[in-house]
Scaffold this active site. Structure first.
Site, PDB file in Angstrom:
ATOM      1  N   LEU A 237      10.955 -20.636  -5.460  1.00  0.00           N
ATOM      2  CA  LEU A 237       9.507 -19.704  -4.694  1.00  0.00           C
ATOM      3  C   LEU A 237       8.432 -19.771  -5.522  1.00  0.00           C
ATOM      4  CD1 LEU A 237       8.996 -17.558  -2.819  1.00  0.00           C
ATOM      5  CD2 LEU A 237       9.697 -16.183  -4.839  1.00  0.00           C
TER       6      LEU A 237
ATOM      7  N   ILE B 295      -7.046  -5.222   7.240  1.00  0.00           N
ATOM      8  CA  ILE B 295      -6.627  -6.933   6.320  1.00  0.00           C
ATOM      9  C   ILE B 295      -6.857  -6.455   5.266  1.00  0.00           C
ATOM     10  CG2 ILE B 295      -7.279  -8.352   6.133  1.00  0.00           C
ATOM     11  CD1 ILE B 295      -5.236  -7.847   7.898  1.00  0.00           C
TER      12      ILE B 295
ATOM     13  N   HIS C 125       2.799   3.042  -8.964  1.00  0.00           N
ATOM     14  CA  HIS C 125       2.815   1.975  -9.243  1.00  0.00           C
ATOM     15  C   HIS C 125       3.692   1.008  -9.404  1.00  0.00           C
ATOM     16  CE1 HIS C 125      -1.036   2.051  -7.767  1.00  0.00           C
ATOM     17  NE2 HIS C 125      -1.554   2.927  -8.538  1.00  0.00           N
TER      18      HIS C 125
ATOM     19  N   ASP D 185       0.818  -0.754  -0.195  1.00  0.00           N
ATOM     20  CA  ASP D 185       0.320   0.306   0.115  1.00  0.00           C
ATOM     21  C   ASP D 185       0.445   1.175   0.130  1.00  0.00           C
ATOM     22  OD1 ASP D 185      -2.316   1.987   0.106  1.00  0.00           O
ATOM     23  OD2 ASP D 185      -2.969   1.051   1.982  1.00  0.00           O
TER      24      ASP D 185
END
Ligand code: FPP
Length: 254
Positions: free
Chosen positions: A139, A203, A45, A28
């Site tokens: 990963l 959340i 972004h 965020d």
């Protein structure tokens, strides 16, 4: 000592302790980062994508097995059309540009969320990268896209209900395990550690089911500024936690 050497030393020290197997990140603050610099939100972004790259490199060096980043929620469609379009274009650009690097590092990429609701171009790029990287085991990198935790649970409940209706599953076979098996993260361990940047204490509908016992770490740092050092600070804090999963620890403390 160079900064890169200092990071490597920290990583080696942390590796002596417990490393979260699965880390989830609510990225965020891209918009605020850009606004503070008098730039368009999309520039934030774009800088956020670079932070994703830094985190990817660091979690791989630490030996984390699963990383899930929240890139676009089911609510993010409410943003101005230009921003949504820009974010989608950025994703396609990222997927196309990074495929070779993901392959070289053994990364298995998976989009979690309602992929059918994404623009065709994004779906096509995702399909290509998911297909190409699916056998990698270095990963497991989940990108949450058009993702909502409640929507994911409803979807799982429907899938189970359908099987009960068809007679292939009994009511007793609706369990925590069978429901988890219908989530986008089926077969993956729950996140041990959830990080949220930019000073918000929310959340935001992220991995609601999966985060039941996750440790949380919140930082004021805006996502584009999130550095390898920030991640290592977070892990160092995680290592001080005493995870009891509702039980008691060796000293008998609840
Ligand atoms: C939140 O910042 C961030 C997003 C909604 C998008 C996150 C996307 C990326 C970092 C890029 C794509 C990711 C990958 C994996 C290539 P915000 O815009 O809500 O910030 P604000 O709260 O300051 O406005």
């Amino acid at each position: 000592m160079s900064h890169a050497d200092a990071i490597e030393t920290r990583i080696n020290q942390l590796k002596a302790g417990s490393i979260p197997r699965h880390i989830g990140i609510i990225m965020d603050g891209n918009g605020r980062w850009a606004t503070l610099r008098g730039l368009a939100r999309l520039k934030g972004h774009r800088a956020g994508v670079e932070a994703v790259d830094r985190v990817l490199e660091t979690v791989m060096a630490l030996g984390v097995d699963y990383l899930t980043v929240y890139a676009f929620s089911t609510e993010n469609w409410k943003r101005p059309t230009a921003e949504v379009r820009g974010l989608m274009a950025l994703l396609v650009e990222y997927l196309d540009a990074k495929l070779d690097k993901l392959m070289a590092n053994g990364v298995c990429l998976k989009a979690i969320g309602d992929k059918a609701g994404l623009p065709e171009k994004v779906q096509a790029s995702l399909k290509r990268v998911e297909e190409k990287t699916k056998a990698n085991t270095g990963l497991y990198f989940n990108i949450a896209l058009n993702y909502g935790g409640r929507q994911e649970i409803v979807r799982a409940a429907r899938a189970l209900a359908e099987e009960v209706q068809a007679g292939s599953r009994s009511l007793e076979e609706i369990t925590e395990e069978s429901l988890a098996d219908k989530l986008y993260t089926a077969g993956q361990p729950d996140p041990d550690f959830i990080i949220r940047s930019s000073g918000e204490f929310r959340i935001s509908n992220f991995m609601l089911w999966q985060m039941a016992y996750a440790e949380l770490w919140l930082t004021d740092t805006l996502w584009p500024d999130f550095s390898a050092d920030d991640l290592l600070d977070a892990i160092a804090d995680y290592q001080k936690r005493n995870r009891r999963f509702g039980g008691i620890d060796a000293k008998g403390k609840v």
